[in-house]
Design an enzyme around this catalytic site. Sequence first.
Site, short mmCIF file in Angstrom:
data_model
loop_
_atom_site.label_atom_id
_atom_site.label_comp_id
_atom_site.label_asym_id
_atom_site.label_seq_id
_atom_site.Cartn_x
_atom_site.Cartn_y
_atom_site.Cartn_z
N TYR A 101 -1.01 -10.69 -9.63
CA TYR A 101 -1.32 -9.73 -10.61
C TYR A 101 -1.66 -10.41 -11.75
O TYR A 101 -0.82 -11.24 -12.38
CB TYR A 101 -0.37 -8.65 -10.71
CG TYR A 101 -0.79 -7.71 -11.96
CD1 TYR A 101 -1.67 -6.75 -11.68
CD2 TYR A 101 -0.45 -8.16 -13.30
CE1 TYR A 101 -2.21 -5.88 -12.83
CE2 TYR A 101 -0.90 -7.29 -14.16
CZ TYR A 101 -1.65 -6.24 -14.00
OH TYR A 101 -2.36 -5.34 -15.25
N GLU A 189 -8.07 -6.68 -16.10
CA GLU A 189 -7.15 -6.84 -15.05
C GLU A 189 -7.92 -7.23 -13.77
O GLU A 189 -8.80 -6.75 -13.09
CB GLU A 189 -6.42 -5.53 -14.68
CG GLU A 189 -5.42 -5.42 -13.71
CD GLU A 189 -4.79 -4.11 -13.51
OE1 GLU A 189 -4.07 -3.54 -14.23
OE2 GLU A 189 -5.41 -3.25 -12.68
#
Length: 383
Positions: A101, A189
Amino acid sequence: MKIHEYQAKELLARYGLPIPPGSVAATPDEARAAAAAIGGTVVVKAQVLVGGRGKAGGVKLAATPDEAAAQAAEILGMDIKGITVQRVLVAQAVDIATEIYLGVILDRTAKAITIMASAEGGVEIEEVARETPEKIHRVHVHPLAGYADYQGRKLAFDIGIPPQLSRDFAAIVRALVQALVDNDGELVEINPLVITQEGAIQCIDAKINLDDNALYRHKDLAALRDLDEEEPAERAAREAGLSFVKLDGTIGCVVNGAGLAMATMDTIKLSGGSPANFLDIGGGARAESVENALKIILDDPNVTAVLFNIFGGITRCDEVARGIVSALPSLARRVPMVVRLVGTNQEEGRAILREAGLVAADTMQAASQEVVRVAAAPQGAGS
Ligand code: GDP
Ligand code: MN
């Protein structure tokens, strides 16, 4: 404002990020052609502005163009969290070894851009934050000095990226920070950022949230707004020129001025109720805006009462009262309404309300207590 994955990837590719080639398709035939052009195994991905598409069945691998067409036929028209899939992204598939992530946010609490990374990629980050918050590593970007590559290398170390990929990782972080700054993003993101079986880094998902208040200086990005996926009430409000935010309480609020809207929500809370929305009809509001505001508010089934809190300056109280009265016959349903109307032409306004059988409260406090009382009362139990 959110933009789709394929749009985010197009934007990020301009910053040199490693993104598998792909193109968007609206029909199975287009998906077949896209897969044939890419060659090899592809991934067919629903383009909707919500997360968790993989879990919902909206992300599928396809080994041949025909299979890509078949997967597209499955996914197009699918309902994911209440949104119908209109397009798919067909992208070159990668062989994944590790999912990471990586997110860059405008962090108001830290008063800085914050970079977040975790070895627990692929799953929703909120889940990681809740269950194993220690697995999310953060660094802040200095507002004046900017991002330095050692910060990215530190994150790479913290989350266990192989040392030989540390520089690549730091360069990716740099590009994401730049993309956030250049485009007035609130969030950029990549989840997951993957290390492939061949040992390279690839961005296989991308999410960008833009700051609505800065869209005026990014006309090209503003044009990407997907009208199909906005909260219908917020869209109707925007089109009617009203500032509106839906909340989850039961008291609809019609207010002129953002400051008064905030104060009204506070007073409702203080009186023991909860607001169903923030709605600012603006200064100098005409009867028509009042009508539009009421319709939008009453579309929300949670609303059991409405409070008008109008402080007439440029806005004229008689105009607002006329708006309320003229909206009444066409409303889809009736709920108790409490009106506080003071300022320019207040006497005329109150007279118009009285003729229509509505009573104006004298003070903001009295009005909010009254609206909380009627909102809680069972429907049809008097006033
Ligand atoms: P999301 O579920 O909406 O976040 O969609 P993602 O784009 O993140 O995809 C969900 C999951 O699908 C990823 O975490 C991967 O496990 C898988 N996936 C996506 N693209 C590929 C790919 O190219 N190859 C493989 N093997 N898996 C993929
Ligand atoms: Mn994802």
